[in-house]
Design a protein around this motif. Structure first.
Motif, PDB file in Angstrom:
ATOM      1  N   GLY A  84      -0.353   2.905  -4.899  1.00  9.94           N
ATOM      2  CA  GLY A  84       0.552   2.602  -3.805  1.00  9.94           C
ATOM      3  C   GLY A  84       1.450   1.429  -4.126  1.00  9.94           C
ATOM      4  N   GLU A  85       2.342   1.136  -3.190  1.00 10.29           N
ATOM      5  CA  GLU A  85       3.277   0.032  -3.338  1.00 10.29           C
ATOM      6  C   GLU A  85       2.975  -1.037  -2.301  1.00 10.29           C
ATOM      7  OE1 GLU A  85       8.083  -0.884  -3.287  1.00 10.29           O
ATOM      8  OE2 GLU A  85       7.357   1.104  -2.750  1.00 10.29           O
ATOM      9  N   VAL A  86       2.958  -2.286  -2.734  1.00  2.22           N
ATOM     10  CA  VAL A  86       2.757  -3.406  -1.817  1.00  2.22           C
ATOM     11  C   VAL A  86       4.024  -3.517  -0.968  1.00  2.22           C
ATOM     12  CG1 VAL A  86       2.396  -5.894  -1.606  1.00  2.22           C
ATOM     13  CG2 VAL A  86       1.228  -4.604  -3.406  1.00  2.22           C
ATOM     14  N   ILE A  87       3.858  -3.397   0.354  1.00  2.00           N
ATOM     15  CA  ILE A  87       5.032  -3.453   1.235  1.00  2.00           C
ATOM     16  C   ILE A  87       5.112  -4.763   2.009  1.00  2.00           C
ATOM     17  CG2 ILE A  87       5.285  -0.969   1.467  1.00  2.00           C
ATOM     18  CD1 ILE A  87       3.887  -1.326   4.268  1.00  2.00           C
ATOM     19  N   GLU A  88       3.992  -5.493   2.068  1.00  2.00           N
ATOM     20  CA  GLU A  88       4.014  -6.765   2.776  1.00  2.00           C
ATOM     21  C   GLU A  88       2.858  -7.640   2.300  1.00  2.00           C
ATOM     22  OE1 GLU A  88       4.132  -8.481   7.378  1.00  2.00           O
ATOM     23  OE2 GLU A  88       3.645  -6.382   7.033  1.00  2.00           O
ATOM     24  N   ILE A  89       3.166  -8.930   2.134  1.00  2.00           N
ATOM     25  CA  ILE A  89       2.148  -9.925   1.790  1.00  2.00           C
ATOM     26  C   ILE A  89       2.019 -10.868   2.983  1.00  2.00           C
ATOM     27  CG2 ILE A  89       1.544 -11.851   0.272  1.00  2.00           C
ATOM     28  CD1 ILE A  89       1.484  -9.324  -1.296  1.00  2.00           C
ATOM     29  N   ILE A  90       0.787 -11.058   3.420  1.00  2.00           N
ATOM     30  CA  ILE A  90       0.521 -11.980   4.516  1.00  2.00           C
ATOM     31  C   ILE A  90      -0.597 -12.925   4.080  1.00  2.00           C
ATOM     32  CG2 ILE A  90       1.369 -10.601   6.443  1.00  2.00           C
ATOM     33  CD1 ILE A  90      -1.342  -9.388   6.735  1.00  2.00           C
ATOM     34  N   ALA A 141      -5.855   1.098  -6.137  1.00  2.00           N
ATOM     35  CA  ALA A 141      -6.939   0.555  -5.315  1.00  2.00           C
ATOM     36  C   ALA A 141      -7.913   1.664  -4.934  1.00  2.00           C
ATOM     37  CB  ALA A 141      -6.356  -0.097  -4.062  1.00  2.00           C
ATOM     38  N   ARG A 142      -9.059   1.257  -4.422  1.00  2.00           N
ATOM     39  CA  ARG A 142     -10.075   2.209  -3.948  1.00  2.00           C
ATOM     40  C   ARG A 142     -10.228   2.023  -2.445  1.00  2.00           C
ATOM     41  NH1 ARG A 142     -13.856   4.954  -6.551  1.00  2.00           N
ATOM     42  NH2 ARG A 142     -13.669   3.673  -8.412  1.00  2.00           N
ATOM     43  N   GLY A 159      -9.090   0.314   4.655  1.00  2.00           N
ATOM     44  CA  GLY A 159      -9.425  -0.899   3.915  1.00  2.00           C
ATOM     45  C   GLY A 159      -9.487  -0.568   2.433  1.00  2.00           C
ATOM     46  N   LEU A 160      -8.869  -1.413   1.604  1.00  2.00           N
ATOM     47  CA  LEU A 160      -8.786  -1.165   0.169  1.00  2.00           C
ATOM     48  C   LEU A 160      -9.394  -2.316  -0.622  1.00  2.00           C
ATOM     49  CD1 LEU A 160      -5.025  -0.096   0.148  1.00  2.00           C
ATOM     50  CD2 LEU A 160      -6.990   1.432   0.074  1.00  2.00           C
ATOM     51  N   THR A 161      -9.849  -2.000  -1.842  1.00  2.00           N
ATOM     52  CA  THR A 161     -10.297  -3.042  -2.771  1.00  2.00           C
ATOM     53  C   THR A 161      -9.611  -2.824  -4.107  1.00  2.00           C
ATOM     54  OG1 THR A 161     -12.163  -4.199  -3.762  1.00  2.00           O
ATOM     55  CG2 THR A 161     -12.337  -1.804  -3.640  1.00  2.00           C
ATOM     56  N   MET A 162      -9.395  -3.958  -4.817  1.00  2.00           N
ATOM     57  CA  MET A 162      -8.866  -3.906  -6.183  1.00  2.00           C
ATOM     58  C   MET A 162      -9.770  -4.713  -7.113  1.00  2.00           C
ATOM     59  SD  MET A 162      -4.711  -4.069  -5.553  1.00  2.00           S
ATOM     60  CE  MET A 162      -4.661  -5.832  -5.563  1.00  2.00           C
ATOM     61  N   ARG A 163     -11.007  -4.971  -6.678  1.00  2.00           N
ATOM     62  CA  ARG A 163     -11.916  -5.834  -7.438  1.00  2.00           C
ATOM     63  C   ARG A 163     -12.785  -5.085  -8.435  1.00  2.00           C
ATOM     64  NH1 ARG A 163     -14.827 -10.355  -3.935  1.00  2.00           N
ATOM     65  NH2 ARG A 163     -15.846 -10.508  -5.939  1.00  2.00           N
ATOM     66  N   GLN A 164     -12.535  -3.830  -8.675  1.00  2.00           N
ATOM     67  CA  GLN A 164     -13.350  -3.058  -9.602  1.00  2.00           C
ATOM     68  C   GLN A 164     -12.565  -2.802 -10.887  1.00  2.00           C
ATOM     69  OE1 GLN A 164     -14.147   0.312  -7.116  1.00  2.00           O
ATOM     70  NE2 GLN A 164     -15.679  -0.747  -5.907  1.00  2.00           N
TER      71      GLN A 164
END
Length: 182
Positions: A84-90, A141-142, A159-164
């Motif tokens: 996916g594409e990051v569309i917003e950072i908060i 992400a997963r 909810g997504l994770t990118m820690r794997q």
């Protein structure tokens, strides 16, 4: 893909156009973004495959057609790996667009490193590795949490994770591949 049946009301100002095109246009306006518990979110009506003779109801100049149509659905599943594409950072994470839906990567799920929010850059930055995540970055992400309630995409929570291993910003994944080749 699924085949669905419905009745379509075609107004008189559209009688001069091919029925299949008009019906697909009307059905797309009616159904795109709607959630079906079994099939997922309707992305588009691809084609009208069959239709009945039109009938006119007294007091309404429109024609009503019983139609069969093919539709494309998207149904995310728990533990699925998505791009996916990051569309917003908060401050507490990033929203990632995956097809018709947005998922949240909480700051605790970006990397194994401690993350801080850089308000000036609008980025999430890892303290030790200096990895950063910004709007318009592409990520893998997963899905770790999924709630598909309600009738539309607004009611869905992912909810997504990118820690794997093998997950994260595409550049991070490529860097890891290069390190493992050495």
């Amino acid at each position: 893909m699924a085949t669905i049946e419905d009745t379509v009301r075609v107004p008189p100002n559209m009688f001069d156009k091919p029925l299949e095109e008009v019906a697909a246009e009307i059905l797309n306006k009616k159904y795109v973004g709607k959630l079906d518990k079994k099939l997922g979110i309707l992305i588009t009506v691809t084609q009208v495959t069959d239709h009945s003779e039109g009938t006119v109801v007294i007091g309404d100049g429109s024609a009503f057609y019983h139609v069969k149509f093919d539709a494309l659905f998207f149904k995310p599943t728990l533990h699925e790996v998505i791009d996916g594409e990051v569309i917003e950072i908060i401050e507490f994470g990033s929203f990632v667009r995956i097809g018709p839906l947005d998922g949240l990567v909480h700051v605790s799920q970006v990397t194994n490193d401690y993350i801080t929010y850089d308000e000036k850059r609008g980025a999430l930055v890892a303290n030790e590795t200096n990895k950063s995540l910004e709007q318009s970055d592409f990520v893998r992400a997963r899905i770790v949490a999924l709630s598909m309630k309600g009738n539309s995409t607004k009611d869905c929570k992912i909810g997504l994770t990118m820690r794997q291993p093998g997950l994260g910003r595409f550049e991070w994944i490529e860097e890891e591949k290069q390190k493992s080749k050495k």
